[in-house]
Scaffold this motif. Structure first.
Motif, PDB file in Angstrom:
ATOM      1  N   SER A 233      -3.630   5.686  -6.322  1.00  0.00           N
ATOM      2  CA  SER A 233      -2.697   5.795  -5.190  1.00  0.00           C
ATOM      3  C   SER A 233      -3.402   5.652  -3.840  1.00  0.00           C
ATOM      4  O   SER A 233      -2.752   5.386  -2.826  1.00  0.00           O
ATOM      5  N   GLN A 234      -4.723   5.801  -3.794  1.00  0.00           N
ATOM      6  CA  GLN A 234      -5.479   5.673  -2.551  1.00  0.00           C
ATOM      7  C   GLN A 234      -5.914   4.228  -2.291  1.00  0.00           C
ATOM      8  O   GLN A 234      -6.323   3.900  -1.185  1.00  0.00           O
ATOM      9  N   ILE A 235      -5.833   3.367  -3.304  1.00  0.00           N
ATOM     10  CA  ILE A 235      -6.253   1.971  -3.166  1.00  0.00           C
ATOM     11  C   ILE A 235      -5.174   1.209  -2.407  1.00  0.00           C
ATOM     12  O   ILE A 235      -4.000   1.247  -2.763  1.00  0.00           O
ATOM     13  N   THR A 236      -5.593   0.527  -1.347  1.00  0.00           N
ATOM     14  CA  THR A 236      -4.653  -0.224  -0.519  1.00  0.00           C
ATOM     15  C   THR A 236      -4.741  -1.728  -0.761  1.00  0.00           C
ATOM     16  O   THR A 236      -3.814  -2.451  -0.419  1.00  0.00           O
ATOM     17  N   ALA A 237      -5.852  -2.199  -1.337  1.00  0.00           N
ATOM     18  CA  ALA A 237      -6.001  -3.632  -1.609  1.00  0.00           C
ATOM     19  C   ALA A 237      -7.146  -3.858  -2.580  1.00  0.00           C
ATOM     20  O   ALA A 237      -8.078  -3.054  -2.664  1.00  0.00           O
TER      21      ALA A 237
END
Length: 66
Positions: A18-22
């Protein structure tokens, strides 16, 4: 999820999906961009197998834990 040492807060923490944005292609494989628990944007290569030619002191690969 994986362990990462943040360059802003210097803490080694679990990073959840959930913390990964790309995720983007890098020179040596995929690179994840994510937000640390402290709020700093970070990125790290997602290398599952260490490369033999690298200096271990310079590696910033993530350590997958699950």
């Amino acid at each position: 999820m994986f362990l990462h040492t943040c360059s802003a807060c210097a803490k080694r923490q679990l990073i959840f999906p959930s913390q990964i944005t790309a995720v983007a292609a890098g020179d040596h494989g995929p690179v994840a961009t994510f937000t640390c628990w402290c709020g700093a944007e970070q990125s790290a290569p997602l290398n599952l197998v260490p490369r033999e030619s690298e200096d271990p002191a310079e590696r910033r690969d993530v350590e997958l834990v699950a």
